[in-house]
Design an enzyme around this catalytic site. Structure first.
Site, PDB file in Angstrom:
ATOM      1  N   SER A 146       0.837  -1.205   0.000  1.00 18.33           N
ATOM      2  CA  SER A 146       0.000   0.000   0.000  1.00 18.33           C
ATOM      3  C   SER A 146       0.875   1.259   0.000  1.00 18.33           C
ATOM      4  O   SER A 146       1.661   1.444  -0.929  1.00 18.33           O
ATOM      5  CB  SER A 146      -0.954  -0.060   1.193  1.00 18.33           C
ATOM      6  OG  SER A 146      -1.974   0.892   1.061  1.00 18.33           O
ATOM      7  N   ASP A 222      -9.752  -5.480  -4.178  1.00 24.02           N
ATOM      8  CA  ASP A 222      -9.174  -4.515  -3.234  1.00 24.02           C
ATOM      9  C   ASP A 222     -10.167  -3.365  -3.041  1.00 24.02           C
ATOM     10  O   ASP A 222     -10.548  -2.697  -4.005  1.00 24.02           O
ATOM     11  CB  ASP A 222      -7.839  -3.990  -3.787  1.00 24.02           C
ATOM     12  CG  ASP A 222      -7.054  -3.209  -2.751  1.00 24.02           C
ATOM     13  OD1 ASP A 222      -7.646  -2.310  -2.116  1.00 24.02           O
ATOM     14  OD2 ASP A 222      -5.872  -3.500  -2.575  1.00 24.02           O
ATOM     15  N   HIS A 254      -7.351  -5.935   0.202  1.00 30.05           N
ATOM     16  CA  HIS A 254      -6.184  -5.128   0.579  1.00 30.05           C
ATOM     17  C   HIS A 254      -5.473  -5.659   1.834  1.00 30.05           C
ATOM     18  O   HIS A 254      -4.490  -5.080   2.272  1.00 30.05           O
ATOM     19  CB  HIS A 254      -6.661  -3.686   0.833  1.00 30.05           C
ATOM     20  CG  HIS A 254      -5.589  -2.646   0.757  1.00 30.05           C
ATOM     21  ND1 HIS A 254      -4.971  -2.282  -0.421  1.00 30.05           N
ATOM     22  CD2 HIS A 254      -4.996  -1.872   1.714  1.00 30.05           C
ATOM     23  CE1 HIS A 254      -4.062  -1.340  -0.189  1.00 30.05           C
ATOM     24  NE2 HIS A 254      -4.055  -1.076   1.095  1.00 30.05           N
TER      25      HIS A 254
END
Lengths: 276, 276
Positions: A146, A222, A254
């Site tokens: 991320s 995600d 995610h």
């Protein structure tokens, strides 16, 4: 440098250490996994940069990376995601300030005195771990998740020659065009967007690319994919003819359940470059 | 039953579910990993019982079990370690009450109304998961860590025929002679120590043993090893000629860094029994 904890793990040692950082002007804590092979001499190292709200600890306990790193004889470093402490500026939002350093050197107040994460991750911490531990400065690779995937990609492209390979799990690919990016780049770097470009993986891919292999995984489910914009990186990498494997993994989200599912692939990918 | 979360993980699904439990008289939450193979029909299941202070979540995020379970096509269930909630009795100590059910059916107040973890883990939750998910009730195995290792060993020996194999990571082996045991067994079961014996793995090994293979790992540097007393189980297992592999792992401690280091071994061990 102070030893916070050391636990035997997959034949090696999972340590946590803290030290007074010159770059960030505060104490910093990091995790380090050293495989058994480090007893016999320096081993290659894979940097793992974490995402928003994370500390050095999240990936260390949830990513399942140590087993694969042990199998490949690779060290892992898990830096914190920002400076921390009472004297360090912060914000009420989860996505700015402590826990959200975005791997840049802030030029704006109140962030400038401590938020120097680019220098910390690229220079100070490598110098420390290669001098204090059996880690080979000539064999570094980098990954992250991320915001940490953004850090991995931009550091790999911005620090030519430092990393042999780069990978990322669900990275923020185009922060200058995302709510995960514009707010933070403006706060840390100011309103002149020209200064933001070298902290945007899609723009850096257009501008300089990466001299080595790249692997990026993003889940098709995600929940933040509209903020990540993997399509911007894919478009730029293809336009550049960058050596890269860009994967969309069906049904994954995610979370660290996604990261751990593909950790074996990522570590094997880096091992190939680190032992080439 | 309510779905709290579902994340794709190693090709399968890591779910978290809650349900109103009849055994414990409160809502209970559990984690369940279902491998991809469960789409095509019932798969075998490995129960993972956690230790003091843990919830359903600790092992689910830190043990690194899903990858190996996916490889073997085995489901994993992560029950909570006690009943919970406002109406449920508790104690100020970390080692009694909520988070410390010890896998017994309490006969004493104030614990009796809710602390029925033996029945919950051995009967109610198996009935639920085998009816709601593609899990084969005829192919169950059990493992656990610390207090959960105690639970796994005593359930395996106390519930003849239910589990094909049993393993444990740093289990409490002889609670009737340990500060991790005497306090809790007295609180939950009363002062008559005769009632404690079937919740003591070393005593159960002497009394009934286990009709199947057993694997136990304990770290030589376990900071709680004097409370665990692996020597008591080893002595009893050897005296009984129990089929067993009892290992002391050099330098490992009580943490999940230890558990994750040997998870591959344990799941492979159970797979052999579950697919026999």
């Amino acid at each position: 440098m102070e030893t916070v904890a050391e636990n035997k793990c997959f034949g090696g040692v999972q340590g946590v250490y803290s030290h007074a950082s010159k770059a960030t002007g505060c104490d910093m804590t990091f995790g380090l996994f050293l495989p058994e092979e480090a007893r016999d001499g320096p081993v290659p190292v894979l940097w793992y940069l974490s995402g928003l709200t994370c500390t050095h600890e999240n990936a260390m306990v949830k990513a399942g990376a140590q087993g694969w790193a042990a199998e490949q004889g690779i060290a892992l470093v898990f830096p914190d995601t920002s400076p921390r402490g009472e004297g360090v500026a912060d914000d009420d939002g989860y996505d700015l300030g402590q826990g959200a350093g975005f791997y840049v050197n802030a030029t704006q107040d109140p962030w400038k005195p401590h938020f120097q994460m680019w220098d910390y991750v690229a220079e100070e911490l490598p110098a420390l771990v290669t001098s204090e531990f059996a880690i080979d400065a000539e064999r570094q690779a980098i990954t992250g998740h991320s915001m940490g995937g953004h850090g991995a990609l931009t550091l790999a492209m911005g620090r030519k020659g430092q990393y042999r390979s780069v990978s990322a799990f669900s990275p923020i690919c185009h922060p200058t065009a995302s709510d995960w990016g514009r707010k933070q780049l403006k706060a840390y770097l100011g309103t002149d967007e020209a200064a933001w470009a070298r902290h945007d993986a899609a723009l850096m891919m257009r501008d300089v690319g990466f001299d080595g292999p790249m692997l990026v995984d993003t889940g098709t489910s995600d929940q933040f994919i509209d903020l990540l914009k993997p399509e911007a990186l894919a478009e730029a990498a293809n336009a550049r003819r960058q050596e890269a494997t860009l994967r969309l993994q069906k049904g994954y989200d995610h979370s660290y359940f996604f990261v751990s599912s593909f950790m074996e692939d990522h570590i094997a990918f880096h091992a190939e470059a680190l032992y080439a």
